[in-house]
Design a protein around this motif. Structure first.
Motif, PDB file in Angstrom:
ATOM      1  N   MET A   1       0.835  -1.198   0.000  1.00 16.27           N
ATOM      2  CA  MET A   1       0.000   0.000   0.000  1.00 16.27           C
ATOM      3  C   MET A   1       0.871   1.250   0.000  1.00 16.27           C
ATOM      4  O   MET A   1       1.978   1.235   0.542  1.00 16.27           O
ATOM      5  CB  MET A   1      -0.912   0.024   1.235  1.00 16.27           C
ATOM      6  CG  MET A   1      -1.939  -1.084   1.288  1.00 16.27           C
ATOM      7  SD  MET A   1      -2.883  -1.074   2.833  1.00 16.27           S
ATOM      8  CE  MET A   1      -3.982   0.332   2.565  1.00 16.27           C
ATOM      9  N   ARG A   2       0.362   2.333  -0.567  1.00 11.44           N
ATOM     10  CA  ARG A   2       1.068   3.604  -0.504  1.00 11.44           C
ATOM     11  C   ARG A   2       0.967   4.168   0.918  1.00 11.44           C
ATOM     12  O   ARG A   2       0.000   3.910   1.635  1.00 11.44           O
ATOM     13  CB  ARG A   2       0.455   4.596  -1.493  1.00 11.44           C
ATOM     14  CG  ARG A   2       0.523   4.166  -2.950  1.00 11.44           C
ATOM     15  CD  ARG A   2      -0.174   5.194  -3.818  1.00 11.44           C
ATOM     16  NE  ARG A   2      -1.541   5.439  -3.365  1.00 11.44           N
ATOM     17  CZ  ARG A   2      -2.278   6.481  -3.757  1.00 11.44           C
ATOM     18  NH1 ARG A   2      -1.784   7.370  -4.591  1.00 11.44           N
ATOM     19  NH2 ARG A   2      -3.513   6.633  -3.306  1.00 11.44           N
ATOM     20  N   ASN A   3       1.965   4.951   1.290  1.00 10.45           N
ATOM     21  CA  ASN A   3       1.996   5.487   2.645  1.00 10.45           C
ATOM     22  C   ASN A   3       0.728   6.266   2.985  1.00 10.45           C
ATOM     23  O   ASN A   3       0.188   6.163   4.094  1.00 10.45           O
ATOM     24  CB  ASN A   3       3.213   6.386   2.821  1.00 10.45           C
ATOM     25  CG  ASN A   3       4.494   5.591   3.021  1.00 10.45           C
ATOM     26  OD1 ASN A   3       4.456   4.381   3.172  1.00 10.45           O
ATOM     27  ND2 ASN A   3       5.618   6.279   3.009  1.00 10.45           N
ATOM     28  N   GLU A 121       4.801  -1.064   0.929  1.00 10.65           N
ATOM     29  CA  GLU A 121       4.963  -1.141  -0.520  1.00 10.65           C
ATOM     30  C   GLU A 121       6.261  -1.870  -0.873  1.00 10.65           C
ATOM     31  O   GLU A 121       6.312  -2.627  -1.840  1.00 10.65           O
ATOM     32  CB  GLU A 121       4.958   0.274  -1.103  1.00 10.65           C
ATOM     33  CG  GLU A 121       4.793   0.311  -2.613  1.00 10.65           C
ATOM     34  CD  GLU A 121       4.550   1.719  -3.123  1.00 10.65           C
ATOM     35  OE1 GLU A 121       4.292   1.860  -4.326  1.00 10.65           O
ATOM     36  OE2 GLU A 121       4.613   2.674  -2.325  1.00 10.65           O
ATOM     37  N   ARG A 122       7.293  -1.664  -0.063  1.00 10.53           N
ATOM     38  CA  ARG A 122       8.578  -2.338  -0.264  1.00 10.53           C
ATOM     39  C   ARG A 122       9.038  -2.882   1.093  1.00 10.53           C
ATOM     40  O   ARG A 122       9.783  -2.232   1.821  1.00 10.53           O
ATOM     41  CB  ARG A 122       9.607  -1.377  -0.851  1.00 10.53           C
ATOM     42  CG  ARG A 122       9.208  -0.840  -2.216  1.00 10.53           C
ATOM     43  CD  ARG A 122      10.220   0.151  -2.751  1.00 10.53           C
ATOM     44  NE  ARG A 122      11.518  -0.483  -2.994  1.00 10.53           N
ATOM     45  CZ  ARG A 122      12.616   0.194  -3.341  1.00 10.53           C
ATOM     46  NH1 ARG A 122      12.577   1.504  -3.449  1.00 10.53           N
ATOM     47  NH2 ARG A 122      13.756  -0.451  -3.557  1.00 10.53           N
ATOM     48  N   GLU A 170      -4.779  -4.401  -1.642  1.00  8.11           N
ATOM     49  CA  GLU A 170      -3.345  -4.186  -1.800  1.00  8.11           C
ATOM     50  C   GLU A 170      -2.553  -4.859  -0.688  1.00  8.11           C
ATOM     51  O   GLU A 170      -1.375  -5.170  -0.862  1.00  8.11           O
ATOM     52  CB  GLU A 170      -3.036  -2.692  -1.812  1.00  8.11           C
ATOM     53  CG  GLU A 170      -3.556  -1.963  -3.030  1.00  8.11           C
ATOM     54  CD  GLU A 170      -3.148  -0.499  -3.002  1.00  8.11           C
ATOM     55  OE1 GLU A 170      -1.940  -0.233  -3.043  1.00  8.11           O
ATOM     56  OE2 GLU A 170      -4.047   0.347  -2.941  1.00  8.11           O
TER      57      GLU A 170
END
Length: 272
Positions: A1-3, A121-122, A170
């Motif tokens: 997921m994006r921050n 995300e990473r 996600e």
């Protein structure tokens, strides 16, 4: 997921996040503390600390030590600060990206990542940060929800999402433990690495008193796709009537698997 999505999810959830699956969250934190082995006078960092559950479980062992929690959600950090208003260790809670934070190298004897890798995300960046922050000989440990995703009810949900052409959330619902080990073994940074990497599996049955409580937990955890309310409402109607999801007594019972990754920070090349 994006921050920004992570922050929004847990800001909206507030204290309901912890309330929706308290036994599960406490189990994950308790098992994590056992692997981190904090002791008196040591310093603990919790990356993705949420409302401070991990630090609360570690607090009795941290006499004379310190604790720092880092999270993207201002709402969860506010809950964490309130939880420890009267604590003798007075943890610090910082609003930052856990995978790129401002703490100095070798800040901690133990670094925990409780149920957070699946949202990153990473995820390798989080493990690298944990390695950077940990002193030589210190411990790094992480918990991840594994497969089966909330047992048969979760499997039924994912099947309906796929059949209706809805992208899965996600959040990585079935985190591969082999991938977690691979990422950990690649975490060489600043002449240090993760060594003695182990993966353990714990499976427990949890239940929710009714379908609505289970469905609410899924939403609060960010496990339901965004922006597809009409489709999700239809899926919820189908699952509510499915006896493989809801027991005759109205409860939703799930066999939940937790993967526990733990390692020690050492000097040198991870491949030697």
């Amino acid at each position: 997921m994006r921050n920004e999505d992570i922050a929004e999810t847990f800001d909206l959830a507030g204290r309901n996040y912890e309330d929706s699956a308290r036994d599960l969250i406490n189990l994950a934190a308790s098992e994590l503390v056992q692997r981190l082995q904090p002791s008196a006078g040591q310093d603990l960092v919790d990356l993705g600390c949420g409302s401070g559950v991990l630090i609360a479980h570690a607090e009795p062992s941290l006499t004379g030590g310190s604790a720092i929690g880092i999270d993207l959600s201002r709402a969860q950090l506010a809950l964490a600060r309130d939880r420890f208003r009267l604590s003798p260790i007075q943890p610090r809670f910082i609003h930052e990206d856990a995978s790129a934070n401002s703490l100095g190298n070798r800040s901690a004897d133990a670094v925990g990542l409780g149920l957070v890798l699946s949202y990153a995300e990473r995820p390798q960046l989080l493990l690298k940060e944990a390695t950077r922050l940990t002193r030589l000989g210190g411990r790094v440990a992480a918990t991840v929800l594994g497969s089966p995703f909330f047992g048969s009810p979760g499997t039924r949900l994912l099947g309906l999402l796929e059949r209706r052409g809805v992208a899965w959330p996600e959040v990585e619902l079935q985190f591969d433990p082999r991938e977690a080990v691979r990422l950990a073994l690649l975490c060489e940074i600043d002449g240090r690495r993760l060594d003695d990497v182990t993966i353990e599996e714990i499976e427990r049955e949890f239940w929710w008193d009714d379908f609505d409580a289970w469905w609410r937990m899924l939403k609060l955890f960010g496990f339901l796709p965004r922006g597809r309310d009409r489709v999700l409402n239809g899926i919820a109607r189908d699952l509510r009537e499915d006896d493989r999801v809801v027991d005759p007594d109205g409860k939703v019972r799930c066999a939940v698997k937790i993967w526990l990754l733990s390692a020690t920070v050492r000097e040198g090349d991870p491949w030697v």
